[in-house]
Structure formats: C-alpha cells, structure tokens
Write an enzyme that holds these catalytic residues in place. Structure first.
Site, PDB file in Angstrom:
ATOM      1  N   ASP A   1     -10.210  18.141  63.885  1.00 13.35           N
ATOM      2  CA  ASP A   1     -10.002  19.068  62.760  1.00 13.35           C
ATOM      3  C   ASP A   1      -9.602  18.387  61.444  1.00 13.35           C
ATOM      4  O   ASP A   1      -8.749  18.899  60.709  1.00 13.35           O
ATOM      5  CB  ASP A   1      -8.935  20.101  63.124  1.00 13.35           C
ATOM      6  CG  ASP A   1      -9.265  20.883  64.371  1.00 13.35           C
ATOM      7  OD1 ASP A   1     -10.396  20.754  64.882  1.00 13.35           O
ATOM      8  OD2 ASP A   1      -8.391  21.611  64.859  1.00 13.35           O
TER       9      ASP A   1
ATOM     10  N   LYS B   1     -14.499  25.632  66.280  1.00  8.94           N
ATOM     11  CA  LYS B   1     -13.698  26.360  67.259  1.00  8.94           C
ATOM     12  C   LYS B   1     -12.694  27.265  66.560  1.00  8.94           C
ATOM     13  O   LYS B   1     -12.420  27.118  65.362  1.00  8.94           O
ATOM     14  CB  LYS B   1     -12.946  25.377  68.176  1.00  8.94           C
ATOM     15  CG  LYS B   1     -11.928  24.490  67.442  1.00  8.94           C
ATOM     16  CD  LYS B   1     -11.289  23.496  68.384  1.00  8.94           C
ATOM     17  CE  LYS B   1     -10.320  22.574  67.661  1.00  8.94           C
ATOM     18  NZ  LYS B   1      -9.164  23.233  67.061  1.00  8.94           N
TER      19      LYS B   1
ATOM     20  N   CYS C   1      -2.984  21.546  67.449  1.00  6.39           N
ATOM     21  CA  CYS C   1      -4.255  21.229  68.102  1.00  6.39           C
ATOM     22  C   CYS C   1      -4.235  19.887  68.828  1.00  6.39           C
ATOM     23  O   CYS C   1      -4.821  19.760  69.909  1.00  6.39           O
ATOM     24  CB  CYS C   1      -5.397  21.285  67.086  1.00  6.39           C
ATOM     25  SG  CYS C   1      -5.700  22.953  66.458  1.00  6.39           S
TER      26      CYS C   1
END
Length: 205
Positions: A19, A86, A116
């Site tokens: 990310d 996602k 995450c």
C-alpha cells in the site's frame, strides 16, 4: 554439514510491497524513506529473481502505487506475481495466497506498520511462512505506532530486521552468481540506506 557449493540461504523468498500509494505521501511519517528502502529491495529482487507481490488499498480513492516505484515494478516483469487492489487490511488475499510457495521467507515493506503490515504478517505466520519486517521500510501516520507494532510482531514470531541484513541473508554466500550485482545495488543505495536507518530505525529494533 554445509555444502561447499555456493547456494542461497533462503530457498523460497518473496517480497511484499504493502500500500505505498500517492494519497499517503503527506500523512505517513518519513514516507520518502519507505520509498527509498522499497526501491532498494525491488532492485535486489530483480537481480535475485525473487517474486514480488504488490497491493494498494482502495486504489480509486487513495491512488496507485507511487510513481517512484512503478518503473521498477514494470522492469521486474513476470517477477511481479500479483498487483492487487483491496479493501481488506491484509495482503493475504486469494490471488497472493494461491501463488506463493509453501513455507516462504516473506519480507514486508510498506504501510501502515500497525494496520496492514501487522495484519499481513499475522496472516502469513498463521499460514506457516517465515516473516521478516524491514524496520527501515515500514511506517505509520503516527511515528509512535511503529515501535509498538514491531514489538507485537516480534512477539508473534516475525523477525524485525533491516533491508541490507535481509538481502545478504537471502544470498547467504558471496560465491553465488548474483553477488556482484547485489554489491552494486548496495553501493548505489548507500546514501538512501543511511537516511532510512537514521529516520525510521534509530533505537526501534
């Protein structure tokens, strides 16, 4: 007894890039240093032909992987085994889980350390993989979250280490054919490594 023939220490390494997106740039502590370490890791992954798995979190709202990393991911070609958007707070998704070798040595860089990165690491450990978190390659919006997350992951069974340590451990032997290329990567990124260690690591390991 160890063989005299050169062989890599890690048999099934994998790189997870979590990310690292444009919208996070202004909010993540020392975001630019996370990018520097990830760049170094991707260069090493390409040289060592290590599979790479990339995610973004809600890409339509938060943007693509940062522009600094896209050329390296493009150059890695088929080594990028998954590039997945996602909403879940873990990279452990079917397109990734179905492609990774059993009992892999997975290294994670990205954000956020306590969300995450943590949930990805816990899922990987539960699935039987060895997990390495790069202290010079993860961060959060609040810097205080990082050391708490690293402590938790260490207690859960992950190894908290640095990019250079992981890369050399992955090789394991100076006689492997790719060693000279990796030394070149390490020398090229020496300034970046020092900057990332100073900003992100300090006394957190």
């Amino acid at each position: 007894m160890a063989s005299l023939n050169p062989e890599r220490r890690f048999k099934r390494p994998a790189v997870f890039v979590c990310d690292i997106q444009e919208k996070f740039r202004p909010t993540i502590y020392e975001f630019d240093k996370v990018i520097l370490t990830t760049r170094k890791l991707l260069l090493a992954a390409k040289a060592l032909k290590i599979p790479i798995y990339v995610t973004t979190q809600n890409r339509p709202r938060l943007g693509d992987t940062v522009a600094e990393l896209r050329p390296l991911l493009d150059a890695a070609g088929d080594l990028v085994r998954a590039d997945v958007d996602k909403t879940r707070f873990s990279m452990w998704l079917d397109p990734i889980a179905s492609g990774i070798a059993p009992q892999s040595e997975v290294v994670i860089v990205g954000i956020e350390s306590h969300i995450c990165v943590t949930q990805t690491a816990l899922d990987l450990l539960a699935a039987g993989h060895r997990v390495y978190i790069l202290a010079d390659g993860v961060s959060s919006s609040n810097r205080e979250e990082v050391s708490v997350a690293l402590d938790r992951l260490r207690q859960a069974g992950a190894v908290v280490t640095t990019s250079e340590s992981w890369i050399y451990e992955c090789m394991g032997d100076a006689k492997i054919p790719e060693f000279k290329e990796i030394v070149g990567v390490v020398k090229e990124t020496m300034g970046d490594t020092r900057a990332a260690l100073k900003s992100l690591v300090g006394s957190k390991i």
